[in-house]
Design a protein around this motif. Structure first.
Motif, short mmCIF file in Angstrom:
data_model
loop_
_atom_site.label_atom_id
_atom_site.label_comp_id
_atom_site.label_asym_id
_atom_site.label_seq_id
_atom_site.Cartn_x
_atom_site.Cartn_y
_atom_site.Cartn_z
N ALA A 25 1.18 -1.03 0.01
CA ALA A 25 0.47 -0.21 -0.24
C ALA A 25 0.62 1.21 0.35
O ALA A 25 0.57 2.59 -0.74
CB ALA A 25 -0.76 0.04 1.58
N LYS A 26 2.14 1.02 0.84
CA LYS A 26 2.53 2.99 0.82
C LYS A 26 3.88 2.81 -0.53
O LYS A 26 3.52 3.63 -0.94
CB LYS A 26 3.64 2.01 1.55
N LYS A 27 4.05 1.77 -1.43
CA LYS A 27 4.14 1.46 -2.08
C LYS A 27 3.61 2.59 -3.49
O LYS A 27 3.86 3.29 -3.93
CB LYS A 27 4.68 0.36 -3.23
N GLU A 28 2.45 2.10 -3.34
CA GLU A 28 1.53 2.14 -4.45
C GLU A 28 0.98 3.51 -3.79
O GLU A 28 0.66 4.47 -5.18
CB GLU A 28 -0.37 1.31 -4.24
N LEU A 29 1.25 4.13 -2.80
CA LEU A 29 1.00 5.41 -2.36
C LEU A 29 1.77 6.47 -2.98
O LEU A 29 1.19 7.79 -3.44
CB LEU A 29 0.86 5.70 -1.13
N PHE A 30 3.13 6.03 -3.27
CA PHE A 30 4.33 6.79 -3.49
C PHE A 30 3.70 6.70 -5.19
O PHE A 30 4.36 7.76 -6.07
CB PHE A 30 5.60 5.74 -3.20
N ASN A 31 3.49 5.71 -5.92
CA ASN A 31 3.29 5.61 -7.54
C ASN A 31 2.58 7.03 -7.40
O ASN A 31 2.56 8.20 -9.25
CB ASN A 31 3.42 3.85 -7.86
#
Length: 69
Positions: A25-31
């Protein structure tokens, strides 16, 4: 009602699965933030949704930790 099912699903997962979900989820938020900064993001509401999902995951992780002690 969709979020209730998501939270119930989170409650059934182990600590390792929750931490993997949190990282994803944190990677998705960064993207999403990156796409938003470059004006490539169509659905800006997705940022808010992912932020809330991260908070839900962290809440379930904290609750599970307190139940163990």
């Amino acid at each position: 009602m969709k979020t209730n099912k998501y939270v119930e699903d989170l409650k059934t997962k182990s600590a390792a699965e929750l931490s993997q979900e949190l990282v994803a989820a944190k990677k998705e938020l960064f993207n999403l933030r990156f796409q938003n900064a470059t004006n490539q993001l169509d659905n800006t509401a997705r940022i808010k949704e992912v932020r809330r999902n991260i908070a839900r995951i962290q809440t379930v992780m904290t609750a599970n930790l307190k139940n163990v002690e």
